[in-house]
Design a protein around this motif. Structure first.
Motif, mmCIF file in Angstrom:
data_model
loop_
_atom_site.group_PDB
_atom_site.id
_atom_site.type_symbol
_atom_site.label_atom_id
_atom_site.label_comp_id
_atom_site.label_asym_id
_atom_site.label_seq_id
_atom_site.Cartn_x
_atom_site.Cartn_y
_atom_site.Cartn_z
ATOM 1 N N MET A 1 14.900 4.533 3.738
ATOM 2 C CA MET A 1 14.119 4.228 4.904
ATOM 3 C C MET A 1 15.276 4.137 5.901
ATOM 4 S SD MET A 1 11.391 1.246 5.122
ATOM 5 C CE MET A 1 11.107 1.676 3.584
ATOM 6 N N LEU A 2 14.797 4.321 7.110
ATOM 7 C CA LEU A 2 15.505 4.111 8.366
ATOM 8 C C LEU A 2 14.932 3.411 9.433
ATOM 9 C CD1 LEU A 2 17.925 4.930 10.311
ATOM 10 C CD2 LEU A 2 17.020 6.951 10.722
ATOM 11 N N VAL A 3 15.725 2.115 9.747
ATOM 12 C CA VAL A 3 15.226 1.319 10.770
ATOM 13 C C VAL A 3 15.780 1.582 11.976
ATOM 14 C CG1 VAL A 3 14.987 -1.084 11.567
ATOM 15 C CG2 VAL A 3 14.487 -0.491 9.073
ATOM 16 N N VAL A 4 15.355 1.822 13.154
ATOM 17 C CA VAL A 4 15.960 2.280 14.362
ATOM 18 C C VAL A 4 15.278 1.192 15.437
ATOM 19 C CG1 VAL A 4 16.520 4.019 16.019
ATOM 20 C CG2 VAL A 4 15.886 4.577 13.596
ATOM 21 N N GLU A 19 14.895 -4.507 1.850
ATOM 22 C CA GLU A 19 15.863 -4.471 0.639
ATOM 23 C C GLU A 19 15.274 -5.349 -0.550
ATOM 24 O OE1 GLU A 19 19.747 -5.128 2.225
ATOM 25 O OE2 GLU A 19 19.905 -2.898 2.534
ATOM 26 N N GLU A 20 14.623 -6.721 -0.060
ATOM 27 C CA GLU A 20 14.433 -7.722 -0.889
ATOM 28 C C GLU A 20 13.115 -7.046 -1.765
ATOM 29 O OE1 GLU A 20 13.113 -11.057 1.089
ATOM 30 O OE2 GLU A 20 15.490 -11.600 1.606
ATOM 31 N N ASN A 21 12.106 -6.054 -1.152
ATOM 32 C CA ASN A 21 11.090 -5.490 -1.674
ATOM 33 C C ASN A 21 11.518 -4.066 -2.450
ATOM 34 O OD1 ASN A 21 8.350 -6.843 -1.137
ATOM 35 N ND2 ASN A 21 9.921 -7.141 0.544
ATOM 36 N N GLY A 22 12.996 -4.007 -2.606
ATOM 37 C CA GLY A 22 13.144 -2.851 -3.485
ATOM 38 C C GLY A 22 13.638 -1.484 -2.704
ATOM 39 N N GLY A 104 2.708 -2.498 3.685
ATOM 40 C CA GLY A 104 1.483 -1.677 3.329
ATOM 41 C C GLY A 104 1.870 -0.268 3.740
ATOM 42 N N ILE A 105 2.373 -0.162 4.744
ATOM 43 C CA ILE A 105 2.737 1.093 5.546
ATOM 44 C C ILE A 105 3.979 1.705 4.678
ATOM 45 C CG2 ILE A 105 3.921 2.325 7.561
ATOM 46 C CD1 ILE A 105 2.094 0.767 8.964
ATOM 47 N N VAL A 106 4.951 0.915 4.403
ATOM 48 C CA VAL A 106 6.070 1.001 3.760
ATOM 49 C C VAL A 106 5.664 1.705 2.095
ATOM 50 C CG1 VAL A 106 8.343 0.513 2.863
ATOM 51 C CG2 VAL A 106 7.736 -0.078 4.930
ATOM 52 N N GLU A 107 4.927 1.079 1.641
ATOM 53 C CA GLU A 107 4.456 1.352 0.225
ATOM 54 C C GLU A 107 3.760 2.560 0.233
ATOM 55 O OE1 GLU A 107 1.679 -0.405 -3.488
ATOM 56 O OE2 GLU A 107 2.895 -1.821 -2.157
ATOM 57 N N LYS A 108 2.961 2.811 1.166
ATOM 58 C CA LYS A 108 2.213 4.162 1.397
ATOM 59 C C LYS A 108 3.192 5.169 1.514
ATOM 60 C CE LYS A 108 -1.454 6.435 3.506
ATOM 61 N NZ LYS A 108 -2.621 6.327 4.833
#
Length: 112
Positions: A1-4, A19-22, A104-108
């Motif tokens: 994942m990339l956070v900008v 990162e805490e969510n893996g 939810g968006i990240v998991e999807k």
């Protein structure tokens, strides 16, 4: 994942949460830095969380640049912004963030 995002506190908080969510997380403080990182990333991130208002290269400019490179155009993007005028056709989360909606968006996009 990339956070900008140019806000270092938000960027670090998002990285820590994800990162805490893996999730593996890369960070960039503007669109140009993100594009440079994406050229080297292997594998490409499963999702880009992108702020709109940043110095050097805005989120809008980065979106346009992503769409010009076939390998990058396929990466899902979620706009994370306080803007009242998000780009059409893009997933959007309004700041301040709803953590459950974000996850939810990240998991999807990336599995979880």
């Amino acid at each position: 994942m990339l956070v900008v995002d140019d806000d270092i506190e938000l960027r670090d908080a998002l990285r820590d949460l994800l990162e805490e969510n893996g999730y593996d997380v890369y960070c960039a403080e503007n669109g140009q830095e993100a594009l440079n990182l994406l050229k080297r990333a292997d594998p490409a991130p499963g999702l880009i969380l992108l702020d709109l208002m940043m110095p050097v290269m805005s989120g809008q400019e980065m979106l346009a640049a992503l769409k010009q490179v076939h390998a990058l155009a396929a990466i899902p993007v979620t706009i994370v912004s306080a803007s009242e005028d998000p780009p059409e056709g893009e997933s959007f989360l309004h700041k301040p963030l709803d953590v459950e909606a974000l996850l939810g968006i990240v998991e999807k996009a990336c599995g979880g």
